[in-house]
Design a protein around this motif. Sequence first.
Motif, PDB file in Angstrom:
ATOM      1  N   GLU A 104       0.884  -1.143   0.127  1.00  0.00           N
ATOM      2  CA  GLU A 104      -0.095   0.136  -0.064  1.00  0.00           C
ATOM      3  C   GLU A 104       0.937   1.273  -0.129  1.00  0.00           C
ATOM      4  OE1 GLU A 104      -2.494  -0.083   3.661  1.00  0.00           O
ATOM      5  OE2 GLU A 104      -0.811  -1.067   4.814  1.00  0.00           O
ATOM      6  N   SER A 105       0.324   2.386  -0.599  1.00  0.00           N
ATOM      7  CA  SER A 105       0.809   3.614  -0.430  1.00  0.00           C
ATOM      8  C   SER A 105       0.095   4.470   0.520  1.00  0.00           C
ATOM      9  CB  SER A 105       1.040   4.183  -1.862  1.00  0.00           C
ATOM     10  OG  SER A 105       1.938   3.383  -2.553  1.00  0.00           O
ATOM     11  N   SER A 240      -4.962   6.005   1.754  1.00  0.00           N
ATOM     12  CA  SER A 240      -4.441   5.497   0.545  1.00  0.00           C
ATOM     13  C   SER A 240      -4.078   6.819  -0.551  1.00  0.00           C
ATOM     14  CB  SER A 240      -5.194   4.459  -0.211  1.00  0.00           C
ATOM     15  OG  SER A 240      -5.128   3.406   0.571  1.00  0.00           O
ATOM     16  N   ILE A 241      -2.851   6.608  -1.251  1.00  0.00           N
ATOM     17  CA  ILE A 241      -2.721   7.636  -1.998  1.00  0.00           C
ATOM     18  C   ILE A 241      -2.009   6.753  -3.234  1.00  0.00           C
ATOM     19  CG2 ILE A 241      -2.194   9.580  -0.533  1.00  0.00           C
ATOM     20  CD1 ILE A 241       0.944   9.167  -0.728  1.00  0.00           C
ATOM     21  N   ASP A 242      -1.769   7.673  -4.512  1.00  0.00           N
ATOM     22  CA  ASP A 242      -0.934   6.915  -5.751  1.00  0.00           C
ATOM     23  C   ASP A 242       0.290   7.027  -5.214  1.00  0.00           C
ATOM     24  OD1 ASP A 242      -3.477   7.126  -6.816  1.00  0.00           O
ATOM     25  OD2 ASP A 242      -3.210   8.903  -7.764  1.00  0.00           O
ATOM     26  N   PRO A 243       1.039   5.654  -5.689  1.00  0.00           N
ATOM     27  CA  PRO A 243       2.298   5.623  -5.394  1.00  0.00           C
ATOM     28  C   PRO A 243       3.171   6.439  -6.412  1.00  0.00           C
ATOM     29  CG  PRO A 243       1.629   3.717  -6.684  1.00  0.00           C
ATOM     30  CD  PRO A 243       0.307   4.556  -6.208  1.00  0.00           C
ATOM     31  N   VAL A 244       4.226   6.793  -5.587  1.00  0.00           N
ATOM     32  CA  VAL A 244       5.073   7.723  -6.655  1.00  0.00           C
ATOM     33  C   VAL A 244       6.531   7.242  -6.857  1.00  0.00           C
ATOM     34  CG1 VAL A 244       4.049   9.830  -5.871  1.00  0.00           C
ATOM     35  CG2 VAL A 244       5.947   8.977  -4.669  1.00  0.00           C
ATOM     36  N   ASP A 267       5.367   4.303   1.040  1.00  0.00           N
ATOM     37  CA  ASP A 267       5.172   3.145   0.359  1.00  0.00           C
ATOM     38  C   ASP A 267       5.690   2.003   1.027  1.00  0.00           C
ATOM     39  OD1 ASP A 267       3.826   4.835  -1.484  1.00  0.00           O
ATOM     40  OD2 ASP A 267       5.626   4.634  -3.017  1.00  0.00           O
TER      41      ASP A 267
END
Length: 570
Positions: A104-105, A240-244, A267
């Motif tokens: 997960e992020s 949760s956020i978008d991975p970078v 992450d």
Amino acid sequence: MAGAQHNSCFMAPLLWTVLLLAVSPGNAFYLPGSYMHTYSQGESISAKVNSLTSIETEMPFNYYSLPYCRPKGGIKKSAENLGELLMGDQIDNSPYRFRVNVNESLFLCTTKGLNENDAKLLKQRARDLYQVNMMLDNLPVMRFTEQNGVTVQWTGFPVGYSPAGSSEDYIINHLKFKVLVHEYEGSNVEIIGTGEEGSGVISEIDKKGMSGYQIVGFQVVPCSVKRNAEDFSKLNMYDSIDPVDCPVELKKAQVIRQQERITFTYDVEFVKSDIRWPSRWDAYLKMEAGSKFHWFSIMNSLMVILFLAGIVFVIFLRTVRRDLTRYEELDKEAQAQMNEELSGWKLVVGDVFREPTCSKLLCIMIGDGVQILGMAIVTIVFATLGFMSPASRGMLLTGMIVLYLFLGIAAGYVSVRFWRTIKGTSEGWRSVSWLTACFFPGVMFTVLTVLNFVLWKSDSTGALPISLFFTLLALWFCISVPLTLVGGFLGTRAEQIEFPVRTNQIPREIPARKYPSWLLVLGAGTLPFGTLFIELFFILSSIWLSLPQDLLRSMCSSIPSTTWSLTSEA
């Protein structure tokens, strides 16, 4: 009746444990100072953080002295032993949460605008190369990088970095974790421990016959990512956020500036590994780059020392044998006549064991030296046998202190016996024992107090609390001093050491020196000092620094241009 009931309550858990061991065959291993923990799918684990440390300065600081995100339930300190307190460790919980086998992020928090003090402090910590020391399941976080074609690894990650040619400082605000897990089948294994009441306890996960996961690796890639604080203002912790990906350009990194709001995210990726739990510390204990130079230096120094010692021993042995052969060939009259024409080392034969000027100080130093030497030897033996594993932080220093306290009996015995040998009587042995028990610890305690005031003023975690001072004093005067007095009393009962030669009643006059003493000391000590200095430099660098200092400084100051990699083979 009460005694029988007490004995039955004590024997019941013991009999239950023995019975379980008898009826449950299986393979087992034991690593002193550690225990195996098995996690189930999706189980929540929290990482812990230790004090911030640096290669530029020896002052550790608290992790939360910087404007980092705080845990939801507040900051909670872990139990610390004596060794950890003396080493300046301060282990706290952290907001970094992991769920086993769940990639997960997540978002942590967005700070308020940095005030002048926080911005200045962050810049200073980044420029001083301070490292964040994080742990998961007692494993320190490890970082890998490629530098000049060499894969380098060490623990911790920097607070920030200052790129060469730039006037700005950047903070590490995004962490990419990789957790290595080993799948563990526990259907036919029963783990037996000891509960609070002394009864046998079987792990719940193994009672149900379920498989679990053991953490065998903890790795990180630190990043600096500039984010729009307004976009994350409505998020809550662990959303949760978008991975970078870690940016390479400095314009995409988070700068440390007054009134700047910093967003912290991370992450986590779980990877199955073939590394077994007993071998998970191998990656931390293996040699780093530069170890070949270290071993080459040690072998070179040992060869030089053995060569010089061999030359001195051969010359001395041949001289003594030649003189003894000459004495055996002469009759008594010739020997008496030769005694008047003695020269060299034979002039001081009758004055070697004469009482020195500060005989009491000599006895005290010999006794304290025996105590320290015995502590070092026993500590090395126990560490070699594995009783002081790296999993138990502070155990090495705690063991050294305990051994030093109990070896006070040896210090008192040796010092008083030497005192009795020099003086020929046991009179004054009490003062010798007291001084032996108080001289070296007193000097160390005075130095510790002065340094502690400096650490207190700097607000460092290395500063010892007042309660620890009273604990050390209690250990000193309740264990070390009584044992030293007991050892001194035993030294008065021991036989007096007999000297191999008789001491002349009239001291021989010391002839005038042909060369100044400082020139002799300089000439005789330069080569041994140079040899030991080179070896100690490499040994201490290997112990205290996992990397050469110049290499670590260059990598910490150029994180964006460095190729980072996470390898599951570590």
